[in-house]
Design a protein around this motif. Sequence first.
Motif, PDB file in Angstrom:
ATOM      1  N   ASN A   5       0.835  -1.198   0.000  1.00 49.95           N
ATOM      2  CA  ASN A   5       0.000   0.000   0.000  1.00 49.95           C
ATOM      3  C   ASN A   5       0.870   1.248   0.000  1.00 49.95           C
ATOM      4  OD1 ASN A   5      -2.680  -1.004  -0.008  1.00 49.95           O
ATOM      5  ND2 ASN A   5      -2.402  -1.692   2.103  1.00 49.95           N
ATOM      6  N   SER A  10      -3.606   3.514   5.075  1.00 47.97           N
ATOM      7  CA  SER A  10      -4.109   2.137   5.099  1.00 47.97           C
ATOM      8  C   SER A  10      -4.131   1.640   6.539  1.00 47.97           C
ATOM      9  CB  SER A  10      -3.224   1.223   4.241  1.00 47.97           C
ATOM     10  OG  SER A  10      -3.466   1.493   2.887  1.00 47.97           O
ATOM     11  N   ASP A  13      -0.590  -0.969   7.012  1.00 46.64           N
ATOM     12  CA  ASP A  13       0.728  -0.508   6.558  1.00 46.64           C
ATOM     13  C   ASP A  13       0.728   0.933   6.046  1.00 46.64           C
ATOM     14  OD1 ASP A  13      -0.709  -1.112   4.291  1.00 46.64           O
ATOM     15  OD2 ASP A  13       0.921  -2.166   3.271  1.00 46.64           O
ATOM     16  N   SER A  44      -6.654   3.815   0.145  1.00 43.33           N
ATOM     17  CA  SER A  44      -7.144   2.907   1.180  1.00 43.33           C
ATOM     18  C   SER A  44      -8.633   2.652   1.010  1.00 43.33           C
ATOM     19  CB  SER A  44      -6.884   3.522   2.566  1.00 43.33           C
ATOM     20  OG  SER A  44      -7.539   2.755   3.556  1.00 43.33           O
ATOM     21  N   ARG A  46     -10.180   1.205   3.718  1.00 41.24           N
ATOM     22  CA  ARG A  46     -10.635   0.935   5.091  1.00 41.24           C
ATOM     23  C   ARG A  46     -11.923   1.708   5.330  1.00 41.24           C
ATOM     24  NH1 ARG A  46      -9.635   5.449   8.050  1.00 41.24           N
ATOM     25  NH2 ARG A  46      -8.124   6.776   7.010  1.00 41.24           N
ATOM     26  N   ASP A  77      -4.428  -2.530  -7.335  1.00 41.79           N
ATOM     27  CA  ASP A  77      -5.601  -2.472  -6.453  1.00 41.79           C
ATOM     28  C   ASP A  77      -6.185  -1.066  -6.568  1.00 41.79           C
ATOM     29  OD1 ASP A  77      -7.455  -2.639  -4.437  1.00 41.79           O
ATOM     30  OD2 ASP A  77      -6.042  -3.158  -2.858  1.00 41.79           O
ATOM     31  N   ASP A 160     -13.867 -12.941  -5.090  1.00 42.46           N
ATOM     32  CA  ASP A 160     -13.415 -12.690  -3.721  1.00 42.46           C
ATOM     33  C   ASP A 160     -14.627 -12.268  -2.894  1.00 42.46           C
ATOM     34  OD1 ASP A 160     -12.414 -11.509  -1.403  1.00 42.46           O
ATOM     35  OD2 ASP A 160     -10.827 -10.397  -2.419  1.00 42.46           O
ATOM     36  N   ILE A 163     -13.929 -10.026   2.477  1.00 42.74           N
ATOM     37  CA  ILE A 163     -13.973 -10.083   3.939  1.00 42.74           C
ATOM     38  C   ILE A 163     -13.761  -8.668   4.512  1.00 42.74           C
ATOM     39  CG2 ILE A 163     -12.808 -11.039   5.987  1.00 42.74           C
ATOM     40  CD1 ILE A 163     -14.443 -13.123   4.324  1.00 42.74           C
ATOM     41  N   LEU A 190     -10.039 -15.765  -4.544  1.00 44.37           N
ATOM     42  CA  LEU A 190      -9.031 -15.033  -3.771  1.00 44.37           C
ATOM     43  C   LEU A 190      -9.667 -14.645  -2.436  1.00 44.37           C
ATOM     44  CD1 LEU A 190      -6.733 -12.126  -4.946  1.00 44.37           C
ATOM     45  CD2 LEU A 190      -8.150 -11.818  -2.924  1.00 44.37           C
ATOM     46  N   GLY A 192      -8.897 -12.317   1.255  1.00 41.51           N
ATOM     47  CA  GLY A 192      -8.048 -11.399   2.009  1.00 41.51           C
ATOM     48  C   GLY A 192      -8.578 -11.214   3.415  1.00 41.51           C
ATOM     49  N   LYS A 196      -7.208  -8.079   9.492  1.00 42.29           N
ATOM     50  CA  LYS A 196      -8.496  -7.384   9.556  1.00 42.29           C
ATOM     51  C   LYS A 196      -9.109  -7.415  10.957  1.00 42.29           C
ATOM     52  CE  LYS A 196      -9.365  -7.214   4.670  1.00 42.29           C
ATOM     53  NZ  LYS A 196     -10.041  -7.696   3.484  1.00 42.29           N
ATOM     54  N   ARG A 236      -4.399 -13.022  -0.101  1.00 40.54           N
ATOM     55  CA  ARG A 236      -3.822 -11.667  -0.155  1.00 40.54           C
ATOM     56  C   ARG A 236      -3.371 -11.299   1.259  1.00 40.54           C
ATOM     57  NH1 ARG A 236      -5.336  -6.472   0.934  1.00 40.54           N
ATOM     58  NH2 ARG A 236      -4.695  -4.857  -0.534  1.00 40.54           N
TER      59      ARG A 236
HETATM   60  N1  HH2 Z   1      -8.744  -5.984   1.302  1.00 34.04           N
HETATM   61  C1  HH2 Z   1      -8.188  -4.753   1.342  1.00 34.04           C
HETATM   62  C2  HH2 Z   1      -7.837  -4.094   0.155  1.00 34.04           C
HETATM   63  N2  HH2 Z   1      -8.007  -4.689  -1.040  1.00 34.04           N
HETATM   64  N3  HH2 Z   1      -8.714  -6.535  -2.312  1.00 34.04           N
HETATM   65  C3  HH2 Z   1      -9.255  -7.750  -2.386  1.00 34.04           C
HETATM   66  N4  HH2 Z   1      -9.431  -8.337  -3.568  1.00 34.04           N
HETATM   67  N5  HH2 Z   1      -9.639  -8.434  -1.257  1.00 34.04           N
HETATM   68  C4  HH2 Z   1      -9.499  -7.907  -0.010  1.00 34.04           C
HETATM   69  O1  HH2 Z   1      -9.895  -8.554   0.984  1.00 34.04           O
HETATM   70  C5  HH2 Z   1      -8.924  -6.595   0.098  1.00 34.04           C
HETATM   71  C6  HH2 Z   1      -8.538  -5.928  -1.102  1.00 34.04           C
HETATM   72  C7  HH2 Z   1      -7.967  -4.092   2.651  1.00 34.04           C
HETATM   73  O2  HH2 Z   1      -6.657  -4.281   3.108  1.00 34.04           O
HETATM   74  P1  HH2 Z   1      -5.470  -3.222   2.956  1.00 34.04           P
HETATM   75  O3  HH2 Z   1      -5.129  -2.999   1.522  1.00 34.04           O
HETATM   76  O4  HH2 Z   1      -4.344  -3.651   3.794  1.00 34.04           O
HETATM   77  O5  HH2 Z   1      -6.019  -1.905   3.626  1.00 34.04           O
HETATM   78  P2  HH2 Z   1      -6.464  -0.497   3.047  1.00 34.04           P
HETATM   79  O6  HH2 Z   1      -7.674  -0.711   2.206  1.00 34.04           O
HETATM   80  O7  HH2 Z   1      -6.714   0.329   4.275  1.00 34.04           O
HETATM   81  O8  HH2 Z   1      -5.336   0.060   2.210  1.00 34.04           O
END
Ligand code: HH2
Length: 261
Positions: A5, A10, A13, A44, A46, A77, A160, A163, A190, A192, A196, A236
């Motif tokens: 990230n 995020s 991280d 992000s 979140r 992403d 996916d 979650i 997939l 992730g 969480k 992931r």
């Molecule tokens: N979760 C997050 C972000 N992208 N993509 C998929 N396909 N599946 C997931 O479960 C998923 C995702 C959330 O995690 P993170 O990227 O660490 O956090 P943030 O969205 O705060 O950057």
Amino acid sequence: MGVVNVTPDSFFDGNRHFSTADAVAHAEQLLAEGADILDIGGESTRPGALPVALDEELRRVIPVVEALAGRVRISIDTMKPEVARAAVAAGASLINDVTASLAPVAAETGVGIVLMHMCGTPQTMQEQPQYVDVVSEVIDFLNERAGAARALGVTELYVDPGIGFGKTTEHNIALLRALPELVAQGTPVLVGTSRKRFLGEISSFVPGQILPPEERLEGSLATATFAMSCGVSIVRVHDVRATMQAALLMDALAGVSGGLR
Ligand code: HH2
């Protein structure tokens, strides 16, 4: 799939590797630890995260994609078609689409796509997620989106259950328990769960206390291992080294060659 990230916010991280140089160094570390795919994100998702402007998101992710292109499979992403297109032009070959709406971009650019289920938007999704039957609603949605993507000509697809995206802890657990059913639908899956919130809720020894993201590695490994045993294709994760150790053990137990080396 290792998470990179390039964001200040995020949930785990954020701000740990926000500059291009730090993000590339982190990506190289995950690559050395055994990641097959690196998922680069500049916004992000979140709960309650503020949207990022297009220019800013491009500025965050494209130099990182360019620096890694050709060395590892790169996933982008993003929720923005423009960012997905630019990342593919820079070397990404997978679009990680948490909105399940970017199949036209995957079709037009000839890359793979991850279609994720989310209830609402990151701004609103955790307000009061409600389902009559979370498992069948998520599976029906993913089957419909996968069918639509195939009809556009996309050939590499993952679904996916999303979650934490508009789900309570009970919803997350129901969806994880239903992974064998989702896998049986036929489209590679997939998952992730990494770091969480629901893990912090369930794994806490003190009732009512939620473990912070830094203390959720054990729960992340337990759920990643569970997902692998259910036959998912990609997990992931933020913690590639620890997850690879668990994956090698799972392979050895399953009798897959390469698990014992
Ligand atoms: N979760 C997050 C972000 N992208 N993509 C998929 N396909 N599946 C997931 O479960 C998923 C995702 C959330 O995690 P993170 O990227 O660490 O956090 P943030 O969205 O705060 O950057």
